[in-house]
Design a protein around this motif. Sequence first.
Motif, PDB file in Angstrom:
ATOM      1  N   GLY A  90      66.479  55.720  23.690  1.00  0.00           N
ATOM      2  CA  GLY A  90      67.067  54.915  24.748  1.00  0.00           C
ATOM      3  C   GLY A  90      66.147  54.885  25.958  1.00  0.00           C
ATOM      4  N   GLU A  91      66.108  53.763  26.639  1.00  0.00           N
ATOM      5  CA  GLU A  91      65.251  53.643  27.830  1.00  0.00           C
ATOM      6  C   GLU A  91      65.654  54.646  28.905  1.00  0.00           C
ATOM      7  OE1 GLU A  91      63.787  50.175  30.997  1.00  0.00           O
ATOM      8  OE2 GLU A  91      65.717  49.991  29.964  1.00  0.00           O
ATOM      9  N   TYR A  92      66.954  54.946  28.990  1.00  0.00           N
ATOM     10  CA  TYR A  92      67.457  55.815  30.046  1.00  0.00           C
ATOM     11  C   TYR A  92      67.734  57.233  29.538  1.00  0.00           C
ATOM     12  CZ  TYR A  92      68.185  51.712  33.058  1.00  0.00           C
ATOM     13  OH  TYR A  92      68.013  50.587  33.830  1.00  0.00           O
ATOM     14  N   GLU A  93      66.775  57.820  28.849  1.00  0.00           N
ATOM     15  CA  GLU A  93      66.904  59.228  28.471  1.00  0.00           C
ATOM     16  C   GLU A  93      65.582  59.940  28.727  1.00  0.00           C
ATOM     17  OE1 GLU A  93      66.994  60.419  24.285  1.00  0.00           O
ATOM     18  OE2 GLU A  93      67.057  58.314  23.720  1.00  0.00           O
ATOM     19  N   ILE A  94      65.665  61.159  29.229  1.00  0.00           N
ATOM     20  CA  ILE A  94      64.468  61.875  29.677  1.00  0.00           C
ATOM     21  C   ILE A  94      63.575  62.302  28.521  1.00  0.00           C
ATOM     22  CG2 ILE A  94      65.490  62.650  31.845  1.00  0.00           C
ATOM     23  CD1 ILE A  94      66.052  65.348  30.537  1.00  0.00           C
ATOM     24  N   PHE A  95      64.051  62.235  27.275  1.00  0.00           N
ATOM     25  CA  PHE A  95      63.209  62.585  26.129  1.00  0.00           C
ATOM     26  C   PHE A  95      62.267  61.442  25.727  1.00  0.00           C
ATOM     27  CE2 PHE A  95      66.654  65.654  24.299  1.00  0.00           C
ATOM     28  CZ  PHE A  95      66.397  66.544  25.332  1.00  0.00           C
ATOM     29  N   LEU A 129      59.301  69.505  28.909  1.00  0.00           N
ATOM     30  CA  LEU A 129      59.589  68.291  29.691  1.00  0.00           C
ATOM     31  C   LEU A 129      58.668  68.164  30.906  1.00  0.00           C
ATOM     32  CD1 LEU A 129      63.507  68.325  29.562  1.00  0.00           C
ATOM     33  CD2 LEU A 129      61.940  66.968  28.171  1.00  0.00           C
ATOM     34  N   GLU A 130      57.366  68.211  30.653  1.00  0.00           N
ATOM     35  CA  GLU A 130      56.376  68.159  31.729  1.00  0.00           C
ATOM     36  C   GLU A 130      55.785  66.774  31.955  1.00  0.00           C
ATOM     37  OE1 GLU A 130      53.660  71.120  30.333  1.00  0.00           O
ATOM     38  OE2 GLU A 130      54.730  72.781  31.311  1.00  0.00           O
ATOM     39  N   ASN A 131      56.201  65.805  31.166  1.00  0.00           N
ATOM     40  CA  ASN A 131      55.696  64.436  31.311  1.00  0.00           C
ATOM     41  C   ASN A 131      56.127  63.868  32.668  1.00  0.00           C
ATOM     42  OD1 ASN A 131      55.359  61.544  31.051  1.00  0.00           O
ATOM     43  ND2 ASN A 131      55.202  61.857  28.838  1.00  0.00           N
ATOM     44  N   ASN A 132      55.169  63.356  33.430  1.00  0.00           N
ATOM     45  CA  ASN A 132      55.460  62.851  34.783  1.00  0.00           C
ATOM     46  C   ASN A 132      56.428  61.674  34.784  1.00  0.00           C
ATOM     47  OD1 ASN A 132      53.811  64.743  36.043  1.00  0.00           O
ATOM     48  ND2 ASN A 132      51.988  63.447  35.874  1.00  0.00           N
ATOM     49  N   ASN A 133      56.434  60.893  33.704  1.00  0.00           N
ATOM     50  CA  ASN A 133      57.332  59.734  33.640  1.00  0.00           C
ATOM     51  C   ASN A 133      58.809  60.136  33.554  1.00  0.00           C
ATOM     52  OD1 ASN A 133      55.250  57.844  33.763  1.00  0.00           O
ATOM     53  ND2 ASN A 133      54.903  57.940  31.559  1.00  0.00           N
ATOM     54  N   ILE A 134      59.049  61.391  33.210  1.00  0.00           N
ATOM     55  CA  ILE A 134      60.437  61.874  33.141  1.00  0.00           C
ATOM     56  C   ILE A 134      61.089  61.823  34.513  1.00  0.00           C
ATOM     57  CG2 ILE A 134      61.872  63.920  32.722  1.00  0.00           C
ATOM     58  CD1 ILE A 134      59.938  64.645  30.461  1.00  0.00           C
ATOM     59  N   ASN A 135      60.314  62.092  35.551  1.00  0.00           N
ATOM     60  CA  ASN A 135      60.860  62.101  36.911  1.00  0.00           C
ATOM     61  C   ASN A 135      61.383  60.728  37.317  1.00  0.00           C
ATOM     62  OD1 ASN A 135      60.100  64.820  37.154  1.00  0.00           O
ATOM     63  ND2 ASN A 135      58.059  64.265  37.873  1.00  0.00           N
ATOM     64  N   ILE A 136      60.811  59.671  36.751  1.00  0.00           N
ATOM     65  CA  ILE A 136      61.254  58.309  37.059  1.00  0.00           C
ATOM     66  C   ILE A 136      62.576  58.013  36.355  1.00  0.00           C
ATOM     67  CG2 ILE A 136      60.638  55.862  36.886  1.00  0.00           C
ATOM     68  CD1 ILE A 136      57.688  56.748  36.854  1.00  0.00           C
ATOM     69  N   ILE A 137      62.679  58.481  35.119  1.00  0.00           N
ATOM     70  CA  ILE A 137      63.849  58.167  34.296  1.00  0.00           C
ATOM     71  C   ILE A 137      65.039  59.063  34.614  1.00  0.00           C
ATOM     72  CG2 ILE A 137      64.687  58.138  31.890  1.00  0.00           C
ATOM     73  CD1 ILE A 137      61.887  57.328  31.054  1.00  0.00           C
TER      74      ILE A 137
END
Length: 282
Positions: free
Chosen positions: A228-233, A172-180
């Motif tokens: 889903g838009e609101y999931e960190i995966f 889970l190193e994708n930077n966009n995860i921090n936004i979601i």
Amino acid sequence: MIPYFIVYKIMNKFGSKSMFHQPIDKLFYNSTIVKPRYKYPCQIQQSFLIENHTIITHHYNIKEKKVVFYFPGGAFMDPPSIFHYKFAKRLARKTKRRVIMFQYPLFPEADPITTTLLIKKIIKKYNYSDVVLMGDSAGANLALYVLYSFQKENINYINKIILLSPWIDGKLENNNINIIEQYDFVLDKQNCIEIAKKVYGKYLDSSIYLCPTLDDFKYETKVLMFSGEYEIFTPDAIKWTKQQNVLKVKHHVYKRMCHCFAILPINNQNSVLKKISKFLSK
């Protein structure tokens, strides 16, 4: 169907009590799969003992010859929920296919690699000619690895696969995860990372074992994927989709939806089932 805003409020209130939000030391218990937590009627239930591991299969719509092998998620540690059983039954009815849902060995009894090899033996035993693989969350990763393992043996009778909220990258190193992350009330990022480290161990650094990439597949396969838009995966799922060339991926991201929304009894489940039925009918 239950309106999503009701499900959202309930899960948002109690989501912190879900598996993915529990202290990590409470998660790793001795899992067994002999007795499911929920009893939901299927037409046939079979039990297989392979290499001292038990796998149970639940069959729906048994008169159909075309089959979907469905692997329910649960971070490789949690058995199928009532939502999985109900979804499997609806999936069989809507798609007019036989659905075989697997209840497979969990960590620490077996790691995902061992489980995948056991599942392959059972699929070969059934010997169906028209096969579709399907899974949600960690079960989606099992589906992908089963596909990869078959292709590695030059077995190419699986040409379609369906992924619901797949867990693409355990790190889970994708930077966009921090936004979601602030919107995800089902998954906790740090706990998911710790779960992946425990469950996959030495295999975590090898992308093949968590989620095969574009260089790992030999044969063209059609992939239908939902997130889903609101999931960190989801950020990793979008990135993975763009990398594919052998796999032909159609990815649907549903606005404001949570992790594994597709198996919940909400209106969007009907939309997902319609898309799956259309995908399978082509």
